[in-house]
Scaffold this motif. Sequence first.
Motif, PDB file in Angstrom:
ATOM      1  N   SER A 157      17.403 -69.212  19.903  1.00 49.84           N
ATOM      2  CA  SER A 157      18.460 -70.123  20.350  1.00 49.84           C
ATOM      3  C   SER A 157      17.865 -71.491  20.617  1.00 49.84           C
ATOM      4  CB  SER A 157      19.159 -69.591  21.610  1.00 49.84           C
ATOM      5  OG  SER A 157      18.265 -69.556  22.705  1.00 49.84           O
ATOM      6  N   PHE A 158      18.640 -72.520  20.345  1.00 50.19           N
ATOM      7  CA  PHE A 158      18.240 -73.898  20.652  1.00 50.19           C
ATOM      8  C   PHE A 158      19.459 -74.807  20.603  1.00 50.19           C
ATOM      9  CE2 PHE A 158      16.823 -72.879  16.235  1.00 50.19           C
ATOM     10  CZ  PHE A 158      17.775 -73.599  15.508  1.00 50.19           C
ATOM     11  N   HIS A 159      19.339 -75.972  21.228  1.00 47.52           N
ATOM     12  CA  HIS A 159      20.392 -76.999  21.222  1.00 47.52           C
ATOM     13  C   HIS A 159      20.230 -77.848  19.960  1.00 47.52           C
ATOM     14  CE1 HIS A 159      22.854 -80.428  22.625  1.00 47.52           C
ATOM     15  NE2 HIS A 159      23.318 -79.610  23.565  1.00 47.52           N
ATOM     16  N   THR A 160      21.326 -78.382  19.458  1.00 44.02           N
ATOM     17  CA  THR A 160      21.241 -79.246  18.271  1.00 44.02           C
ATOM     18  C   THR A 160      20.294 -80.416  18.514  1.00 44.02           C
ATOM     19  OG1 THR A 160      23.251 -80.384  19.031  1.00 44.02           O
ATOM     20  CG2 THR A 160      23.525 -78.712  17.329  1.00 44.02           C
ATOM     21  N   ASN A 161      20.185 -80.853  19.782  1.00 46.45           N
ATOM     22  CA  ASN A 161      19.308 -81.969  20.144  1.00 46.45           C
ATOM     23  C   ASN A 161      17.828 -81.640  19.928  1.00 46.45           C
ATOM     24  OD1 ASN A 161      17.708 -83.370  22.733  1.00 46.45           O
ATOM     25  ND2 ASN A 161      19.119 -84.731  21.666  1.00 46.45           N
ATOM     26  N   GLY A 162      17.515 -80.353  19.891  1.00 40.43           N
ATOM     27  CA  GLY A 162      16.123 -79.944  19.688  1.00 40.43           C
ATOM     28  C   GLY A 162      16.023 -78.888  18.607  1.00 40.43           C
ATOM     29  N   TRP A 163      16.559 -79.185  17.431  1.00 46.23           N
ATOM     30  CA  TRP A 163      16.615 -78.212  16.332  1.00 46.23           C
ATOM     31  C   TRP A 163      15.206 -77.744  15.967  1.00 46.23           C
ATOM     32  CZ3 TRP A 163      21.188 -76.462  14.150  1.00 46.23           C
ATOM     33  CH2 TRP A 163      21.045 -75.565  13.083  1.00 46.23           C
ATOM     34  N   ASP A 164      15.038 -76.425  15.875  1.00 42.65           N
ATOM     35  CA  ASP A 164      13.744 -75.836  15.524  1.00 42.65           C
ATOM     36  C   ASP A 164      13.684 -75.639  14.005  1.00 42.65           C
ATOM     37  OD1 ASP A 164      11.436 -74.394  15.148  1.00 42.65           O
ATOM     38  OD2 ASP A 164      11.836 -72.931  16.732  1.00 42.65           O
ATOM     39  N   ILE A 176      27.542 -70.740  16.414  1.00 44.29           N
ATOM     40  CA  ILE A 176      27.501 -72.124  16.890  1.00 44.29           C
ATOM     41  C   ILE A 176      28.465 -72.229  18.059  1.00 44.29           C
ATOM     42  CG2 ILE A 176      28.102 -74.515  16.369  1.00 44.29           C
ATOM     43  CD1 ILE A 176      27.059 -74.191  13.617  1.00 44.29           C
ATOM     44  N   ILE A 177      27.938 -72.611  19.201  1.00 43.72           N
ATOM     45  CA  ILE A 177      28.770 -72.766  20.395  1.00 43.72           C
ATOM     46  C   ILE A 177      29.154 -74.237  20.504  1.00 43.72           C
ATOM     47  CG2 ILE A 177      29.003 -72.244  22.847  1.00 43.72           C
ATOM     48  CD1 ILE A 177      28.110 -69.851  21.106  1.00 43.72           C
ATOM     49  N   GLY A 178      30.435 -74.522  20.352  1.00 41.70           N
ATOM     50  CA  GLY A 178      30.907 -75.900  20.374  1.00 41.70           C
ATOM     51  C   GLY A 178      31.486 -76.291  19.026  1.00 41.70           C
ATOM     52  N   ALA A 181      31.293 -83.277  17.488  1.00 40.42           N
ATOM     53  CA  ALA A 181      30.747 -84.087  16.400  1.00 40.42           C
ATOM     54  C   ALA A 181      29.501 -83.474  15.770  1.00 40.42           C
ATOM     55  CB  ALA A 181      30.452 -85.491  16.916  1.00 40.42           C
ATOM     56  N   SER A 182      28.579 -82.967  16.588  1.00 42.38           N
ATOM     57  CA  SER A 182      27.348 -82.377  16.028  1.00 42.38           C
ATOM     58  C   SER A 182      27.663 -81.099  15.261  1.00 42.38           C
ATOM     59  CB  SER A 182      26.336 -82.089  17.140  1.00 42.38           C
ATOM     60  OG  SER A 182      25.957 -83.280  17.802  1.00 42.38           O
ATOM     61  N   ALA A 183      28.492 -80.243  15.849  1.00 40.07           N
ATOM     62  CA  ALA A 183      28.872 -78.988  15.187  1.00 40.07           C
ATOM     63  C   ALA A 183      29.559 -79.273  13.855  1.00 40.07           C
ATOM     64  CB  ALA A 183      29.786 -78.173  16.086  1.00 40.07           C
ATOM     65  N   ALA A 184      30.373 -80.319  13.822  1.00 36.52           N
ATOM     66  CA  ALA A 184      31.114 -80.661  12.601  1.00 36.52           C
ATOM     67  C   ALA A 184      30.183 -81.081  11.472  1.00 36.52           C
ATOM     68  CB  ALA A 184      32.105 -81.790  12.892  1.00 36.52           C
ATOM     69  N   SER A 338      25.788 -76.358  20.469  1.00 39.57           N
ATOM     70  CA  SER A 338      26.281 -77.682  20.088  1.00 39.57           C
ATOM     71  C   SER A 338      27.272 -78.114  21.171  1.00 39.57           C
ATOM     72  CB  SER A 338      26.952 -77.630  18.719  1.00 39.57           C
ATOM     73  OG  SER A 338      27.320 -78.927  18.305  1.00 39.57           O
ATOM     74  N   THR A 339      26.750 -78.159  22.396  1.00 41.14           N
ATOM     75  CA  THR A 339      27.596 -78.297  23.585  1.00 41.14           C
ATOM     76  C   THR A 339      27.463 -79.659  24.255  1.00 41.14           C
ATOM     77  OG1 THR A 339      25.819 -76.993  24.634  1.00 41.14           O
ATOM     78  CG2 THR A 339      27.869 -75.857  24.129  1.00 41.14           C
TER      79      THR A 339
END
Length: 488
Positions: A157-164, A176-178, A181-184, A338-339
């Motif tokens: 698991s990770f946030h879109t801000n810190g994509w692994d 994808i949670i959220g 704009a990022s999820a889209a 993506s929250t």
Amino acid sequence: MQSQQRYRVVIIGSGFGGQCAAMRLQEQGISDIRILERRDYMGGTWCQNSYPGAAVDVQSPLYSISSEPYPWSQMFAEQEELQRYTNEVIDKHGLRTKTTLNANVKQVHWDNSAKQWLIETDAAGSFAAQILINASGPLSTPVIPNFPGRDTFKGKSFHTNGWDHSYDYTGKKVAIIGSGASAAQVIPAIAGKVAELHVFQRSPHWVLPRPDRKFSFLQRKLLGVKPFYKAMRWWIYWSLETRVIGFKYSKTLLNLFAGRHALKLLKKQVPDPVLRNKLTPDFTIGCKRVILSSTLYPALSQHNVTVHDKHDGISAINETGIATAKGQQVDVDLIVWSTGYDATDGLISYPVIGKDNKSLASVWNEYPRAYLGTTIPGFPNFFVVTGPNTGIGHTSAIFVIESQMKYITDSIRRLEKSGKQAIEVRSDAEAAYTNMVHSEMEKTVWKSGGCTSWYQSKSGHVVAMFPGFSFTFRRLASRFKSKHHLFS
């Protein structure tokens, strides 16, 4: 023990806000500056957010620094090109030599006797500066909701801000949670590569087509020519500025020119009536950030993609995946958060202690507020880039940043001429400005559009957005008023 490092100006953050501040200060003859960057690289948002599909949603010739033209390859630049542009600006203006990396700020404190800011970092030592500019940005503190069992998940698991990027999601089951704009942007980029994609949507967003295009060789050459670049910027700027008429003055026009267009796209690209119902917002278009995408709806309509709406949301997270509100178990290999970000109440992530040991957190206890979204009474020589009510939902954030720079550099210039050591805004001037902003906000779709969005603080005040034309904000920021300030 490391000695205190002293500078005339310290800037916290090396994204576009920090870059603009350093560039404008150098133009003003102030070279004794130090940029503090908490990461081990410079560049801010477009160097940090490298998730699949990442791209800007404002036309690139406008979403760029006015004095730094660039031969963009397409109308809406993708992350890699934005990162190249960012690094070229940094190198051109010699900002790397003025930056300390891995300098995460723990606290800043105003020393009233010495008329300076004391800045403590985790690993880079302590700094002192007469003037402190916070340019950490509103989209820098990721938020991950604390769902029951969140920490028990044994997958990735990770946030879109810190994509692994070391994790290969190909053929995997992904959630994808959220759905913002990022999820889209992530969803269309990975939907065709994963075995299953589960999108957990709290509420749907309005979507409009993305009018992207590749620039020809000749067009790219012209974009590198300042007069042509400037003319194109202004053409884009004025075409976008008209949107404020709908956002603030006419819901009828907003629905006529945007809402109908969005519904038409939804009907055209989502033939399944059940899915289309899930993706139909129940609020006025513009109340939340409008998503520009011509590929999101087709991706959500793929056979391997499932949209879980608010009736089928997350009940809990467990070792193998997600338990839904309908009692189903969704096993996944990867959870992508993506929250979003804490862009209102958590605008500044470190403690700021001003005069009389008063904390900024206590001043902003009800909701964040600042004169021109930039300065706060009781916090001398402290300037916030992209502070409260400086967000723009219809045009380039960099236009507003550059407007704030006019006020910040004017303030520093006036301070020099005064022969004093500190400048701060008067409390009555800040109160009058804040009252004006929130009075005007009542007229906008962000306040009355029937949604709950990240534009709002916990108090319900719309804190992220400026309630009007961006040229109005620039005019206000360009007219320094001495009577609104105290010098000491």
